[in-house]
Scaffold this active site. Sequence first.
Site, PDB file in Angstrom:
ATOM      1  N   ASP A 119       4.591   0.879  12.232  1.00  0.00           N
ATOM      2  CA  ASP A 119       2.966   0.328  11.661  1.00  0.00           C
ATOM      3  C   ASP A 119       3.183  -1.360  12.082  1.00  0.00           C
ATOM      4  OD1 ASP A 119       3.116   1.601   8.617  1.00  0.00           O
ATOM      5  OD2 ASP A 119       2.710   2.201  10.197  1.00  0.00           O
ATOM      6  N   ARG A 171      -1.328  14.814  11.439  1.00  0.00           N
ATOM      7  CA  ARG A 171      -0.526  14.477  11.238  1.00  0.00           C
ATOM      8  C   ARG A 171      -0.246  15.650   9.930  1.00  0.00           C
ATOM      9  NH1 ARG A 171      -1.426   8.795   9.609  1.00  0.00           N
ATOM     10  NH2 ARG A 171      -0.145   9.210   8.767  1.00  0.00           N
ATOM     11  N   LYS A 177       0.926  -1.000  -0.126  1.00  0.00           N
ATOM     12  CA  LYS A 177       0.213   0.283   0.214  1.00  0.00           C
ATOM     13  C   LYS A 177       0.909   1.083   0.505  1.00  0.00           C
ATOM     14  CE  LYS A 177      -1.736   1.370   3.816  1.00  0.00           C
ATOM     15  NZ  LYS A 177      -1.360   2.730   4.196  1.00  0.00           N
ATOM     16  N   ASN A 178       1.747   0.901   0.828  1.00  0.00           N
ATOM     17  CA  ASN A 178       2.325   2.413   0.958  1.00  0.00           C
ATOM     18  C   ASN A 178       4.052   2.099  -0.128  1.00  0.00           C
ATOM     19  OD1 ASN A 178       1.312   2.793   3.289  1.00  0.00           O
ATOM     20  ND2 ASN A 178       3.175   2.467   4.198  1.00  0.00           N
ATOM     21  N   CYS A 214      -5.820  12.468  11.447  1.00  0.00           N
ATOM     22  CA  CYS A 214      -6.083  11.269  11.441  1.00  0.00           C
ATOM     23  C   CYS A 214      -6.457  10.163  12.105  1.00  0.00           C
ATOM     24  CB  CYS A 214      -5.940   9.821  10.470  1.00  0.00           C
ATOM     25  SG  CYS A 214      -4.235   9.459  10.693  1.00  0.00           S
ATOM     26  N   ARG A 253      -8.675  -0.638   3.736  1.00  0.00           N
ATOM     27  CA  ARG A 253      -8.218   0.435   3.374  1.00  0.00           C
ATOM     28  C   ARG A 253      -6.488   0.275   3.223  1.00  0.00           C
ATOM     29  NH1 ARG A 253      -6.043   4.673   6.942  1.00  0.00           N
ATOM     30  NH2 ARG A 253      -4.841   5.516   5.226  1.00  0.00           N
TER      31      ARG A 253
END
Length: 417
Positions: free
Chosen positions: A304, A121, A22-23, A116, A396
């Site tokens: 993460d 952020r 994803k990142n 978030c 997500r």
Amino acid sequence: MSVLRIEGGRPLRGSVRVQGAKNGVLPILAATLLSGDVCLIHNCPRLTDVDIALDILRHLGCRAVREGECVIVDASCPTRWDIPDELMGRMRSSVFFLGPVLARMGACRLSYPGGCELGPRPIDLHLSALRALGAEIDEGHGRLECAGRLRGAEITLALPSVGATENAMMAAAAARGTTTIVNAAREPEIADLQGFLNAIGADVRGAGSSTIVVRGREDLHAGEYTVLGDRIAAATYLAAVASAGGEGEVTGVDWRHLSTVTAVLSEAGCLVYSSPSAIRIEVREPLRAVRPIRTAPYPGFPTDAQAIVMAALCKARGATVFAENIFDSRYRHVDDLVRMGADIKVEGRVAVVTGVEKLFGASVRAADLRGGAALAVAAVGAQGESVLSGLEHIDRGYADLAGALAALGADVRREEN
Ligand code: EPZ
């Protein structure tokens, strides 16, 4: 409301191939704007964050279509340079469109990305980097108005911010002159972005180190790139086996990208075998607590993976101390882990996990992406049934969490209600 229904308490056995990162894919999709042509992005995971990035590209006037695991973006004629509030609000990290839109269109307007689930952020490092490249940026009323022709500069980041590094790389790739980014983030996804930028004709070197040099080019072109495997998804699946016991194999990821996570799992008593083609894990005895886990920028322990590994260590004999040094509010999974029987005390950035004999299934709710994944990791190692809601957070970042855990042998069903 969709839920995952998980019957835990028995050892796992299976194999799973992880999705594209994803990142990694999100900044690469933004960077397709710089090509001015058609780009093919392979190993592109089916995530809601990817859908939002594609919607932003379409809003800007690009064509973006998915064909299986490949996404084709035609960035030959963007028509807009604004990202509407509705799209910015759906994905906070849309801010990394700022660099490529500004570099390609000479202007960019977007709303200030709010905080978030992880807390505030800020984007001050993004803005100072782009200002160093010559951007005029007005901040006011929750909106950013940016304009300017970009020229190379020396940029020193106060923090090795992943997003700010990526924004600076993308803006510099099409700026006039050479840019040096000092104190750059070193995550593997930065190297992947460098790989894509160079595939479309850019001249970027040094990704993976703290100093990145970008020689701006005006003749960027079409390109094709395969996104790296998702190291956090891989960590999630290894943690699930650690939580439930048994054995498992994870493929499609570079084992070196999650070596700090596998080192912790090995210290806890898991047998972990890493090779270029797969990471295997065997858990034959109860886990034991490990030395303090402090999250840090890569190559340190990834923030993460903090919740995910915490979930796996809830039954480890002894006490493990966690220090979350990256985000202000990244323990929102703790309350639900405690409801499953975990013994966790949180004081500010520190959490102390004292191992318990058993966890018990419960109805729990994801409060953020990785916290939600952590609840699934705990559930496969808990006695009885858990019902996990809040899947909008999980979707997500995981293309098919239920399918991946089931491939490892877990009793997991997704129920669309
Ligand atoms: C990226 O977020 C990832 N997201 C995050 O993954 C990841 O947790 C984070 O990097 C750290 O590895 C994407 O790549 C899309 P940062 P990013 O800028 O770029 C502060 C997930 O679960 N900061 O490296 O936003 C910031 O507040 C997500 O997949 C500033 O102060 O992270 C934080 O404390 C969550 N000013 C620290 O730096 C800035 O301008 C690290 O943030 C930017 C950041």
